[in-house]
Design a protein around this motif. Structure first.
Motif, PDB file in Angstrom:
ATOM      1  N   PRO A 148       0.815  -1.233   0.000  1.00 17.38           N
ATOM      2  CA  PRO A 148       0.000   0.000   0.000  1.00 17.38           C
ATOM      3  C   PRO A 148       0.839   1.271   0.000  1.00 17.38           C
ATOM      4  O   PRO A 148       0.383   2.305  -0.474  1.00 17.38           O
ATOM      5  N   ALA A 149       2.079   1.191   0.488  1.00 15.46           N
ATOM      6  CA  ALA A 149       2.937   2.382   0.481  1.00 15.46           C
ATOM      7  C   ALA A 149       3.309   2.779  -0.941  1.00 15.46           C
ATOM      8  O   ALA A 149       3.759   3.902  -1.169  1.00 15.46           O
ATOM      9  N   LEU A 150       3.120   1.868  -1.901  1.00 19.48           N
ATOM     10  CA  LEU A 150       3.469   2.178  -3.287  1.00 19.48           C
ATOM     11  C   LEU A 150       2.257   2.587  -4.115  1.00 19.48           C
ATOM     12  O   LEU A 150       2.342   2.697  -5.335  1.00 19.48           O
ATOM     13  N   ALA A 151       1.130   2.827  -3.450  1.00 21.10           N
ATOM     14  CA  ALA A 151      -0.003   3.455  -4.137  1.00 21.10           C
ATOM     15  C   ALA A 151       0.247   4.963  -4.127  1.00 21.10           C
ATOM     16  O   ALA A 151       0.755   5.498  -3.150  1.00 21.10           O
ATOM     17  N   THR A 152      -0.091   5.639  -5.205  1.00 18.80           N
ATOM     18  CA  THR A 152       0.211   7.067  -5.274  1.00 18.80           C
ATOM     19  C   THR A 152      -0.778   7.872  -4.425  1.00 18.80           C
ATOM     20  O   THR A 152      -1.845   7.379  -4.050  1.00 18.80           O
ATOM     21  N   VAL A 153      -0.391   9.110  -4.168  1.00 19.53           N
ATOM     22  CA  VAL A 153      -1.288  10.027  -3.460  1.00 19.53           C
ATOM     23  C   VAL A 153      -2.590  10.184  -4.240  1.00 19.53           C
ATOM     24  O   VAL A 153      -3.685  10.172  -3.677  1.00 19.53           O
ATOM     25  N   ALA A 154      -2.468  10.287  -5.569  1.00 18.22           N
ATOM     26  CA  ALA A 154      -3.672  10.449  -6.402  1.00 18.22           C
ATOM     27  C   ALA A 154      -4.574   9.223  -6.302  1.00 18.22           C
ATOM     28  O   ALA A 154      -5.801   9.347  -6.304  1.00 18.22           O
ATOM     29  N   ALA A 155      -3.978   8.035  -6.198  1.00 17.73           N
ATOM     30  CA  ALA A 155      -4.787   6.816  -6.062  1.00 17.73           C
ATOM     31  C   ALA A 155      -5.567   6.847  -4.748  1.00 17.73           C
ATOM     32  O   ALA A 155      -6.759   6.537  -4.700  1.00 17.73           O
ATOM     33  N   ARG A 156      -4.889   7.256  -3.684  1.00 16.17           N
ATOM     34  CA  ARG A 156      -5.565   7.318  -2.380  1.00 16.17           C
ATOM     35  C   ARG A 156      -6.680   8.366  -2.387  1.00 16.17           C
ATOM     36  O   ARG A 156      -7.756   8.161  -1.828  1.00 16.17           O
ATOM     37  N   GLN A 157      -6.403   9.487  -3.040  1.00 12.82           N
ATOM     38  CA  GLN A 157      -7.437  10.526  -3.112  1.00 12.82           C
ATOM     39  C   GLN A 157      -8.651  10.018  -3.863  1.00 12.82           C
ATOM     40  O   GLN A 157      -9.782  10.255  -3.473  1.00 12.82           O
ATOM     41  N   ALA A 158      -8.392   9.304  -4.952  1.00 13.82           N
ATOM     42  CA  ALA A 158      -9.511   8.780  -5.740  1.00 13.82           C
ATOM     43  C   ALA A 158     -10.329   7.805  -4.901  1.00 13.82           C
ATOM     44  O   ALA A 158     -11.565   7.864  -4.884  1.00 13.82           O
ATOM     45  N   LEU A 159      -9.646   6.923  -4.161  1.00 14.81           N
ATOM     46  CA  LEU A 159     -10.371   5.961  -3.323  1.00 14.81           C
ATOM     47  C   LEU A 159     -11.211   6.684  -2.276  1.00 14.81           C
ATOM     48  O   LEU A 159     -12.344   6.301  -1.993  1.00 14.81           O
ATOM     49  N   ALA A 160     -10.618   7.749  -1.702  1.00 10.88           N
ATOM     50  CA  ALA A 160     -11.323   8.476  -0.646  1.00 10.88           C
ATOM     51  C   ALA A 160     -12.563   9.186  -1.184  1.00 10.88           C
ATOM     52  O   ALA A 160     -13.459   9.530  -0.418  1.00 10.88           O
ATOM     53  N   SER A 161     -12.625   9.385  -2.505  1.00 12.35           N
ATOM     54  CA  SER A 161     -13.769  10.106  -3.069  1.00 12.35           C
ATOM     55  C   SER A 161     -14.822   9.158  -3.640  1.00 12.35           C
ATOM     56  O   SER A 161     -15.832   9.606  -4.166  1.00 12.35           O
ATOM     57  N   ALA A 162     -14.594   7.842  -3.516  1.00 11.31           N
ATOM     58  CA  ALA A 162     -15.449   6.894  -4.233  1.00 11.31           C
ATOM     59  C   ALA A 162     -16.747   6.589  -3.507  1.00 11.31           C
ATOM     60  O   ALA A 162     -16.793   6.558  -2.281  1.00 11.31           O
TER      61      ALA A 162
END
Ligand code: SAH
Length: 444
Positions: A185-199
């Protein structure tokens, strides 16, 4: 009582600073000094749109590289430099020079930060972080390490979703195709995490980093593709149907994939399905396992003098398969690194065609199983022994197979030293890459 004084800023006493966001676009900001403090401040000022005047006889190479975006006066500070200034950074390594700048600022009522003595300055620089359109600025009472530490904690919490900034998320209905990286999970990008948080809905692949799914809030619908009915094309149609249907219901759908969605991820089929249905679709690139998994176990896909190319190939079809699109004979004639994905099953047959086509049977091979994940392991072998070793070591997917001398570079205790061809230094035409760049000087 606080009063004005001619010989320095007003005493602050215990008064906390008053935070404010300066909107500097098009406004003159003067930076005095060209060392490491200036080097840290100037890019942020440029990003804020400021009209930066840098005054310093010498500057660091990094600042010199910014010369096109700022005005650089190559000399010592003169009070007239402040004529049009809205804000000033006194960042020389000479306290007297900084004192001169800040005294002149005080006289002209221009706020000024000082690199050497915050207590004598009229403004302080906070530790800053940005996330999804938010700016986080932290001021600790002249304790920069503390403010940076708190900033890091806030940023970390915003990025991993511990601290939810839901109000700031993009809630537009549609599909976001997100590459989740190789597994850690540390290799997921910031943008990926932001997208997940908005889903509202997350449609997740088997190889997408699972741990990030545990962090999803309870109201988010999770569709696990691994649990859809079997059969590759049927599954893909079912995925296309579900993402399109949910987006049409007005939901924000994250299609969450392992690695990068466009590297053997069928991501573009989903883009096409959305486009055909008139559903808005956007893409968040991911860190592909084809490069990151070798890197995570210390194997470079290129190395100066050893490999000037790497080829990423899907091994899901055997070489003699009528639908194979790979020119294995051509691959065998290249000398660079070959990275095989989805190739566990066909590894032996692929190794045979590579050897038959001219690659030495002694070519080093690393098989990295479940790279970046808790069960990660690496099997070292050679092209000649690849098929047998995959059997003997019970290798199961997911695995990345790296073929080439780069493996010997990274595991010298295991293989004879590879031939290294160091390019001669040649001069290139102006504007071309630096000499030796083909071997990767790493300067670009
Ligand atoms: N889009 C993905 C690749 C999808 S194909 C990406 O860019 O990474 C699936 C194949 O990727 C697997 O069969 C395996 O060969 C490789 N793979 C993906 N993640 C891996 C991992 N963590 N460790 C080893 N191989 C992995």
């Amino acid at each position: 009582m606080l009063g004005e004084s001619q010989d320095g800023p007003s005493p602050e006493g215990d008064h906390p600073p008053y935070p404010v966001g300066l909107r500097l676009a098009g406004r003159r900001v003067v930076v005095v000094g060209g060392g490491h403090v200036a080097q840290r401040r100037v890019p942020a000022l440029i990003a804020a749109g400021a009209d930066v005047l840098l005054v310093s006889p010498q500057v660091t190479p990094a600042l010199e590289g910014l010369a096109g975006e700022i005005t650089w006066e190559q000399r010592r500070f003169e009070p007239g430099d402040l004529d049009d200034a809205w804000y000033v950074v006194a960042a020389t390594n000479d306290p007297h020079a900084n004192e001169l700048v800040s005294t002149e600022c005080e006289r002209r009522r221009i706020f000024c930060v000082r690199a050497d003595d915050a207590s004598a300055a009229s403004a302080w620089t906070p530790a800053v972080g940005r996330h999804a359109g938010l700016t986080v600025a932290v001021l600790a009472n002249r304790e920069p390490r503390k403010s940076a530490g708190v900033r890091d904690e806030i940023m970390g919490a915003l990025q991993d979703g511990t601290l939810s900034a839901r109000a700031t998320h993009d809630r537009t209905p549609g599909v976001v195709l997100v590459g989740g990286g190789p597994g850690d999970p540390a290799l997921a990008t910031v943008a990926a995490r932001q997208a997940l948080a908005s889903a509202d809905v997350v449609v997740a692949d088997r190889l997408a980093p699972r741990e990030l799914l545990d962090e999803l809030p309870a109201h988010v619908e999770l569709v696990d593709v691994a649990k859809l009915p079997r059969g590759r094309s049927a599954t893909q149609e079912a995925i296309n149907d579900v993402i399109v249907a949910r987006a049409r219901e007005g939901k924000r759908v994250v299609r969450f994939k392992g690695g990068d969605g466009f590297v053997f991820g069928r991501g573009y089929e989903e883009v096409l399905a959305c486009q055909a249905a008139g559903v808005p679709v956007s893409v968040v690139p991911g860190i592909t396992s084809s490069i990151a998994v070798p890197a995570a176990v210390g194997i470079p896909v290129t190395h100066r003098g050893v490999a000037h190319e790497f080829t990423v190939i899907s091994g899901h079809l055997p070489p003699d398969h009528p639908q194979s699109l790979v020119e294995w004979g051509a691959v065998a004639r290249m000398r660079g690194t070959v990275v095989l994905l989805m190739a566990v099953h066909n590894a032996g047959a692929i190794a045979e065609v590579l050897v038959a086509g001219g690659r030495p049977a002694s070519t080093p091979v690393a098989v990295v199983v479940e790279g970046t994940m808790p069960e990660e392991r690496t099997v070292l072998t050679t092209l000649g022994a690849l098929g047998a070793d995959i059997e003997a070591q019970s290798v199961r997917p997911p695995a990345i197979i790296v073929v080439g001398d780069v493996v010997a570079v990274a595991r010298p205790e295991h293989y004879p030293a590879p031939e290294v061809v160091v390019p001669e230094r040649t001069s290139h035409a102006a504007g071309d890459a630096p000499a030796g760049a083909a071997g990767g000087t790493g300067q670009d």
